[in-house]
Design a protein around this motif. Structure first.
Motif, PDB file in Angstrom:
ATOM      1  N   ILE A 119      -5.896   5.499   4.922  1.00 61.34           N
ATOM      2  CA  ILE A 119      -4.752   6.646   4.617  1.00 61.34           C
ATOM      3  C   ILE A 119      -4.309   7.164   5.789  1.00 61.34           C
ATOM      4  CG2 ILE A 119      -4.539   8.964   3.626  1.00 61.34           C
ATOM      5  CD1 ILE A 119      -6.672   7.888   1.304  1.00 61.34           C
ATOM      6  N   PRO A 120      -3.010   7.207   6.012  1.00 63.64           N
ATOM      7  CA  PRO A 120      -2.617   7.974   7.309  1.00 63.64           C
ATOM      8  C   PRO A 120      -2.942   9.558   7.460  1.00 63.64           C
ATOM      9  CG  PRO A 120      -0.872   6.812   6.283  1.00 63.64           C
ATOM     10  CD  PRO A 120      -1.953   6.597   5.388  1.00 63.64           C
ATOM     11  N   ARG A 121      -3.526   9.652   8.544  1.00 64.62           N
ATOM     12  CA  ARG A 121      -3.685  11.281   8.796  1.00 64.62           C
ATOM     13  C   ARG A 121      -2.545  12.266   8.830  1.00 64.62           C
ATOM     14  NH1 ARG A 121      -7.728   8.240   7.627  1.00 64.62           N
ATOM     15  NH2 ARG A 121      -9.799   8.418   8.718  1.00 64.62           N
ATOM     16  N   ALA A 148     -19.274   7.938  -0.962  1.00 67.90           N
ATOM     17  CA  ALA A 148     -18.716   9.058  -0.081  1.00 67.90           C
ATOM     18  C   ALA A 148     -19.838   8.908   1.456  1.00 67.90           C
ATOM     19  CB  ALA A 148     -18.716  10.525  -0.334  1.00 67.90           C
ATOM     20  N   ARG A 169      -2.376   2.122  -2.576  1.00 71.70           N
ATOM     21  CA  ARG A 169      -3.010   2.285  -1.063  1.00 71.70           C
ATOM     22  C   ARG A 169      -2.450   0.924  -0.453  1.00 71.70           C
ATOM     23  NH1 ARG A 169      -4.219   7.586  -1.049  1.00 71.70           N
ATOM     24  NH2 ARG A 169      -5.973   8.087  -2.456  1.00 71.70           N
ATOM     25  N   ARG A 229     -16.058   5.912  15.357  1.00 71.93           N
ATOM     26  CA  ARG A 229     -14.495   5.530  15.312  1.00 71.93           C
ATOM     27  C   ARG A 229     -14.185   5.093  13.885  1.00 71.93           C
ATOM     28  NH1 ARG A 229     -12.936   3.570  20.861  1.00 71.93           N
ATOM     29  NH2 ARG A 229     -14.749   2.452  21.594  1.00 71.93           N
ATOM     30  N   GLN A 289     -14.269   5.007  -0.792  1.00 72.41           N
ATOM     31  CA  GLN A 289     -14.164   6.188   0.119  1.00 72.41           C
ATOM     32  C   GLN A 289     -14.131   5.562   1.551  1.00 72.41           C
ATOM     33  OE1 GLN A 289     -16.356   6.265  -2.077  1.00 72.41           O
ATOM     34  NE2 GLN A 289     -16.079   8.169  -3.077  1.00 72.41           N
ATOM     35  N   PRO A 317     -18.138   6.427   4.625  1.00 70.94           N
ATOM     36  CA  PRO A 317     -17.265   7.060   5.955  1.00 70.94           C
ATOM     37  C   PRO A 317     -18.305   8.032   6.868  1.00 70.94           C
ATOM     38  CG  PRO A 317     -16.081   7.746   3.689  1.00 70.94           C
ATOM     39  CD  PRO A 317     -17.517   6.813   3.519  1.00 70.94           C
ATOM     40  N   TYR A 371     -18.747   7.443  10.552  1.00 68.38           N
ATOM     41  CA  TYR A 371     -18.749   8.493  11.375  1.00 68.38           C
ATOM     42  C   TYR A 371     -20.189   8.497  12.474  1.00 68.38           C
ATOM     43  CZ  TYR A 371     -18.189  13.241  13.204  1.00 68.38           C
ATOM     44  OH  TYR A 371     -18.258  14.214  14.191  1.00 68.38           O
ATOM     45  N   GLN A 388     -10.367   4.134   1.790  1.00 72.23           N
ATOM     46  CA  GLN A 388      -9.558   5.368   1.990  1.00 72.23           C
ATOM     47  C   GLN A 388      -9.822   5.989   3.485  1.00 72.23           C
ATOM     48  OE1 GLN A 388     -11.467   8.252  -0.666  1.00 72.23           O
ATOM     49  NE2 GLN A 388     -10.104   7.803  -2.383  1.00 72.23           N
ATOM     50  N   TYR A 389     -10.793   6.132   3.820  1.00 69.94           N
ATOM     51  CA  TYR A 389     -11.196   6.635   5.329  1.00 69.94           C
ATOM     52  C   TYR A 389     -10.448   5.732   6.368  1.00 69.94           C
ATOM     53  CZ  TYR A 389     -13.845   8.395   9.372  1.00 69.94           C
ATOM     54  OH  TYR A 389     -14.041   8.780  10.408  1.00 69.94           O
TER      55      TYR A 389
END
Ligand SMILES: [Ca+2]
Ligand SMILES: [Ca+2]
Lengths: 327, 327
Positions: free
Chosen positions: A265-267, A232, A310, A244, A258, A235, A239, A261-262
């Motif tokens: 995965i669509p927000r 984790a 995914r 970005r 993670q 991400p 950040y 995923q970050y």
């Protein structure tokens, strides 16, 4: 006629070059998916077009850009220093992870995870200036040889990934390393090995301080963990450091779950920008190593299960890569 | 003849453009020193030549790229949120820096320094996602107007500095912000205002965590200070984030002293690469503000004394800048 022939040959060879930016990748679904993705995000006016400024690609390092077996390379580097300092630290004989280091039990050290690795790196590298650290890491990288692969550690980089990095940069991507490894160690070789400059390296860090020493500015590396850029933390590292969301992320273990995923995965419903998640699956015991769910180094288990749901690409090293290491 | 005249005019105007990349800077020693420095490090084969990859320029933001009086702009942004949350925090009425915020005593807040500012930003911005924060900051920046200058805060950037940033980039420099201000706040406007992308912003940060919320990746901003990018923190921030010593550093206060030292002081006898330290001295009460040694915001005292012995350029805003803000 002769001139026409030469022109035709020349034209052929340049077309062939342009048509295969990934010569060390075998033709197949994996290579096709990468080429399709890059074409989609770079085709102006197309539905997947992404402006150059937003073309961020993040790559894990250990087991993704270079090998990581039988133990993380940074650990091999650290061990010499830990051994050299052991006389001043009798408590290490009974304290992990140092106990395992001094017993030459690398498997046991690796089994304690990236945090243990960072802890060894921290103790091994602390209380010296940034310049002193860089010099010692550079010396080691220039000379140390991998025990099984029989080449310098810096030559255990993956040729297909070098091509992928170049291909992405040629298409306007900024390529970053986002690694659980030490940021300062990575920076010593990332520019020469991968063409990735220091400012595009994100990694695990220890604290540092600044002072004037005899009137000369120095950065002192402190024996305290600052940030663990794994799981984790990846991400979060992206950040804090890049600021970005990546367009493409590539990893090889559950430590990259993670980050993928970050990235992918669509927000929300409107978020239909193409994004690519890539996992490198080590399936090649002959040319490199084969490991996944049971490995203490670079375990790939949960992320492998999540890949199909995914839509992440899984590189099958044995099948997808024609060449592993640079000639 | 007519064509020749037109050609002459055209040639003249392009020569003039090429000859003055800094039109908002008055001719004089300051401008000449900047132009000479850039020429020295970009002249191939010359004694001062520096490869493009090493052309790193770092700029402070508050009072250096945009104004900072009567209080840091990020503070003005933060105050609305602190006020909105005040009912849930009765203890703030007696606890600094919140007490001063609620009393509209910005001078008192600013007098408590960057750490107090970061503390307010932290409480005001914590417990929300990165996206929520970005949206609220963007809203504020798009609308809020500076009380004295009568223009939006984002329009209180310095036109001569915009030209300097562009000029450096045109000469192969990578331009970075290295600010005591909040990294996330800076990133909301730095790309549009300065042409500096998020990954080239270094600043004060708070901790962050990653999670899947209803299956969607989010970064949560936590109410805990992570790193203070001010004073001795600036070289550390440069080391951790950029990993390379700058070639040029520009600041305006004692908070930039260590960044300018780190950039310019030779490390040894052989270290003769040209390096440029620049301080912006606010001397223009008519067009902007005049302040230095006694100011609680952007105090310039020790660094101003050190400038001449270090060979740093001091920009006299009133004398060196023909224009302050963009038209
Ligand atoms: Ca890995
Ligand atoms: Ca400042």
């Amino acid at each position: 006629m002769r001139i026409l022939l030469i022109a035709a040959l020349f034209s052929c060879s340049t077309t062939a070059l342009a048509a295969d930016p990934l010569p060390s990748w075998n033709d197949g679904d994996t290579k096709a998916a990468i080429l399709d993705f890059v074409e989609a995000v770079t085709t102006e006016g197309g539905p997947g077009f992404v402006p150059i400024a937003e073309r961020i690609a993040t790559f894990d390092n250990d087991g993704c850009l270079w090998a990581e077996q039988p133990a993380y390379f940074q650990l091999a580097f650290s061990i010499d220093r830990v051994k050299a300092l052991a006389d001043d630290h009798p408590e290490w004989k009974t304290t992990e992870p140092f106990k395992s280091v001094l017993a030459d039990d690398l498997k046991a050290v690796a089994g304690q995870g990236m945090k243990a690795v960072a802890q060894i790196a921290m103790v091994a590298h602390a209380d010296m200036t940034a310049d002193e650290f860089e010099a010692s890491a550079r010396d080691w990288l220039n000379t140390a040889v991998h025990p099984k692969l029989g080449r310098r550690y810096v030559d255990c980089v993956y040729q297909p990934q070098l091509e992928l990095l170049s291909y992405l940069r040629a298409n306007g991507f900024k390529t970053f390393i986002v690694s659980g490894g030490g940021i300062d160690f990575l920076r010593v070789f990332a520019e020469e090995a991968y063409g990735i400059p220091p400012e595009q390296v994100v990694g695990t860090s220890i604290k540092a301080t600044y002072e004037l020493r005899d009137g000369v500015p120095v950065i002192i590396k402190q024996p305290e963990l600052d940030f663990v850029d794994d799981k984790a933390g990846k991400p979060v590292g992206i950040y804090q450091h890049i600021g970005r969301r990546p367009l493409l992320a590539c990893g090889n273990s559950d430590g990259d779950l993670q980050m993928l995923q970050y990235t992918t995965i669509p927000r929300n419903e409107e978020d239909d920008t193409p994004r690519l998640g890539i996992l490198l699956h080590h399936t090649d015991a002959d040319r490199e190593f084969a490991y996944d769910r049971e490995s203490s180094v670079g375990r790939l288990d949960v992320a492998l299960d999540e890949a199909s749901s995914r839509g992440w690409i899984v590189i099958d090293m044995a099948q997808d890569w024609a060449t592993i290491f640079p000639e």
